[in-house]
Design a protein around this motif. Sequence first.
Motif, PDB file in Angstrom:
ATOM      1  N   GLU A  91       0.934  -3.947   2.171  1.00 17.73           N
ATOM      2  CA  GLU A  91       0.815  -2.935   1.120  1.00 17.73           C
ATOM      3  C   GLU A  91      -0.255  -3.346   0.108  1.00 17.73           C
ATOM      4  O   GLU A  91      -1.050  -2.520  -0.335  1.00 17.73           O
ATOM      5  CB  GLU A  91       2.171  -2.776   0.439  1.00 17.73           C
ATOM      6  N   LEU A  93      -2.788  -5.325   0.724  1.00 14.35           N
ATOM      7  CA  LEU A  93      -4.106  -5.300   1.366  1.00 14.35           C
ATOM      8  C   LEU A  93      -4.621  -3.880   1.565  1.00 14.35           C
ATOM      9  O   LEU A  93      -5.822  -3.671   1.659  1.00 14.35           O
ATOM     10  CB  LEU A  93      -4.049  -6.025   2.715  1.00 14.35           C
ATOM     11  N   SER A  94      -3.711  -2.917   1.663  1.00 10.88           N
ATOM     12  CA  SER A  94      -4.155  -1.543   1.910  1.00 10.88           C
ATOM     13  C   SER A  94      -4.252  -0.733   0.610  1.00 10.88           C
ATOM     14  O   SER A  94      -4.589   0.444   0.643  1.00 10.88           O
ATOM     15  CB  SER A  94      -3.202  -0.841   2.884  1.00 10.88           C
ATOM     16  N   PRO A  96      -5.685   0.338  -3.231  1.00 13.83           N
ATOM     17  CA  PRO A  96      -7.022   0.400  -3.861  1.00 13.83           C
ATOM     18  C   PRO A  96      -7.119  -0.574  -5.031  1.00 13.83           C
ATOM     19  O   PRO A  96      -7.172  -0.179  -6.184  1.00 13.83           O
ATOM     20  CB  PRO A  96      -7.111   1.858  -4.329  1.00 13.83           C
TER      21      PRO A  96
ATOM     22  N   CYS B  52      -6.963   1.235   7.349  1.00 14.90           N
ATOM     23  CA  CYS B  52      -6.223   1.040   6.087  1.00 14.90           C
ATOM     24  C   CYS B  52      -6.702  -0.184   5.305  1.00 14.90           C
ATOM     25  O   CYS B  52      -6.215  -0.419   4.195  1.00 14.90           O
ATOM     26  CB  CYS B  52      -4.734   0.921   6.377  1.00 14.90           C
ATOM     27  N   GLY B  53      -7.595  -0.980   5.853  1.00 14.83           N
ATOM     28  CA  GLY B  53      -8.146  -2.112   5.102  1.00 14.83           C
ATOM     29  C   GLY B  53      -7.422  -3.426   5.303  1.00 14.83           C
ATOM     30  O   GLY B  53      -7.708  -4.400   4.622  1.00 14.83           O
ATOM     31  N   ILE B  54      -6.494  -3.461   6.259  1.00 15.95           N
ATOM     32  CA  ILE B  54      -5.707  -4.680   6.463  1.00 15.95           C
ATOM     33  C   ILE B  54      -6.426  -5.656   7.389  1.00 15.95           C
ATOM     34  O   ILE B  54      -6.280  -6.864   7.284  1.00 15.95           O
ATOM     35  CB  ILE B  54      -4.318  -4.318   7.037  1.00 15.95           C
ATOM     36  N   ARG B  77      -8.805   4.290  -0.152  1.00 19.11           N
ATOM     37  CA  ARG B  77      -7.437   3.791   0.043  1.00 19.11           C
ATOM     38  C   ARG B  77      -6.418   4.587  -0.773  1.00 19.11           C
ATOM     39  O   ARG B  77      -5.251   4.672  -0.383  1.00 19.11           O
ATOM     40  CB  ARG B  77      -7.363   2.308  -0.342  1.00 19.11           C
ATOM     41  N   ALA B  78      -6.865   5.128  -1.914  1.00 22.50           N
ATOM     42  CA  ALA B  78      -5.939   5.911  -2.733  1.00 22.50           C
ATOM     43  C   ALA B  78      -5.486   7.171  -1.996  1.00 22.50           C
ATOM     44  O   ALA B  78      -4.460   7.752  -2.333  1.00 22.50           O
ATOM     45  CB  ALA B  78      -6.610   6.279  -4.055  1.00 22.50           C
ATOM     46  N   LEU B  82       0.542   4.393   4.333  1.00 26.60           N
ATOM     47  CA  LEU B  82       0.764   3.718   5.619  1.00 26.60           C
ATOM     48  C   LEU B  82       2.232   3.347   5.778  1.00 26.60           C
ATOM     49  O   LEU B  82       2.816   2.702   4.906  1.00 26.60           O
ATOM     50  CB  LEU B  82      -0.099   2.445   5.698  1.00 26.60           C
ATOM     51  N   PRO B  84       4.264   1.068   8.142  1.00 25.90           N
ATOM     52  CA  PRO B  84       4.014   0.077   9.189  1.00 25.90           C
ATOM     53  C   PRO B  84       5.080   0.110  10.276  1.00 25.90           C
ATOM     54  O   PRO B  84       6.155   0.689  10.101  1.00 25.90           O
ATOM     55  CB  PRO B  84       4.053  -1.245   8.430  1.00 25.90           C
ATOM     56  N   SER B 102       5.185   0.678  -5.363  1.00 24.75           N
ATOM     57  CA  SER B 102       4.128   1.182  -4.472  1.00 24.75           C
ATOM     58  C   SER B 102       3.258   2.207  -5.192  1.00 24.75           C
ATOM     59  O   SER B 102       2.038   2.208  -5.031  1.00 24.75           O
ATOM     60  CB  SER B 102       4.747   1.836  -3.230  1.00 24.75           C
ATOM     61  N   LEU B 144      10.368   3.019   3.865  1.00 25.92           N
ATOM     62  CA  LEU B 144       8.945   2.744   4.089  1.00 25.92           C
ATOM     63  C   LEU B 144       8.127   4.034   4.002  1.00 25.92           C
ATOM     64  O   LEU B 144       6.996   4.035   3.508  1.00 25.92           O
ATOM     65  CB  LEU B 144       8.737   2.064   5.444  1.00 25.92           C
ATOM     66  N   LYS B 147       7.854   4.858   0.322  1.00 22.38           N
ATOM     67  CA  LYS B 147       6.842   4.013  -0.313  1.00 22.38           C
ATOM     68  C   LYS B 147       5.432   4.525   0.012  1.00 22.38           C
ATOM     69  O   LYS B 147       4.560   4.570  -0.848  1.00 22.38           O
ATOM     70  CB  LYS B 147       6.983   2.550   0.152  1.00 22.38           C
TER      71      LYS B 147
END
Lengths: 253, 308
Positions: A91, A93-94, A96, B52-54, B77-78, B82, B84, B102, B144, B147
């Motif tokens: 969370e 890492l993803s 902004p 998602c940038g992970i 990202r905003a 996600l 998981p 979150s 999840l 969130k």
Amino acid sequence: MNLHAVKAIYFFEMSRALRTVMQSIISPVLSTSLYFVVFGAAIGSRMAQIDGVSYGAFIVPGLIMLQLLTQSISNAAFGIYFPRFTGTIYELLSAPISPLEIVIGYVGAAATKSIGVGLIILGTASLFVDLNIQHPFSMLAFLVLTAVTFSLLGFIIGIWADGFEKLQAIPLLVVTPLTFLGGTFYSINMLPPFWQKVTLFNPVVYLVSGFRWSFYGISDVNIVASLGMTFVFLLVCLGVIWRIFATGYRLKA
Amino acid sequence: MSDIISIRDLSKTYSGGFQALKHINLDIRRGEIFALLGPNGAGKTTLISIVCGIVNPTTGSVTIDGGDIIRDYRRVRAMIGLVPQELTTDAFETVWGAVSFSRGLFGKPPNPAYIEKILKALSLWEKKDNRIMTLSGGMKRRLLIAKALSHEPIILFLDEPTAGVDVELRQDMWQVVRDLRATGVTIILTTHYIEEAEEMADRVGVITGGELIVVEEKAELMRKLGKKQLILRLSEPLSAIPAALARHELELAGDGQSLTFTYDTHAGRTGITSLLEDMRSAGVGFADLDTTQSSLEDIFVDLVRSKR
């Protein structure tokens, strides 16, 4: 600046400290009180003054520093390690949020907690010994600077560690011995000349000495050297963290 | 419908040398439900994780609503939520605390009314003050989702959303997904429950061995690659297919009681009429008939097998 994110991390971490108040606050206060009882009252009453300061009062800055270092490291290390361990790091890492904001949130919370513990210990110490803080602003500056610097170190450890054993290893095997050997319970001037020189390689000496100077105006090393070394350590930690985020070390595949 | 996600020549090779993604090109349309299907280890989660940038990509680019996922990461990202695959939660936190955290993390100011709305929609409102460790697996899965929705994303990634979820809850989740789509949210879900994709997706992508082998409208995919079969229950059992019927694509059941004829529904002539005429001429009668059409699962299995 994603201030909402910084606040979210900060208050999330602070609320965790309140959930674990026994471990976060009561435990360090109790152990420090025991130090005062043993070294301050029982043994300290039979020891000579050091540089005109009673032994009980002499060890106060060192004991605060001991807890400040260990608490800063463990708070910050656990703060970032726990989401890695549980997997909730996804969370972070993803989101902004920039690396700087992540560090401000976690390190800010860890430093706040350890400063709080430091101040509580100071209050507790005042129940056992007469305290006279000659340079209160310097004292606060050292308190904050040390808490932030060692919280940064804790953050690094929390990212580096891949198990709870490693998480504990640096605080237990490196920081605690360095603190005990860094003039917490004695002046390094009491050591033989050779060991005095060796001790100068211990970074904790500069922290304890500078902190003690702000209480009693006495120090083992020059106050400017103390401040300079603390800043150098702060910059080294910042550099390592910058590198961690640039490479994604232990955070991103 | 315009594209909201554009993936170009995306590859990922992990440090151990394993190539998880190979030159992926994919466009996701605004407001659609896109199902990414693939066997375990196909690269589905890696693809989502990069978007998602992970996970860092090795080569290639991803843009979301025109913004690059690396250069323009804050804006991009905003927009994304996600969910998981793993049930990763902070066990000691409360439901309310976790969802509020979150929302803040994704840069949104507190909005208790919105959080309440989400928790009620996901049947978690009664549990809002409970610690997460006390929730059942299905509730954690819904948490999840809560969130992921807390910051009002316009794109939602669901990585195996119904893995380990019972049938009733699965139906509830499908309804949640449909409701979200109705509000304009673009949904990308990975699954290996093919019926999930068949039930909900507008388009389907099949990934295997890190390669995207098919991207197609679900209905079109089933039309193009689907097969239809005519099953004839015979009046008298046969020991072998008579020579007079040899020109038809027939299969005789083991007990000799039925014949299965596979045909192409899109061909000008399906061959059914000539089969029935040949059967009458050969004196092969039937008492009943049935037709079946291949499911998305059959198509998926054929596609993945053909790639191996």
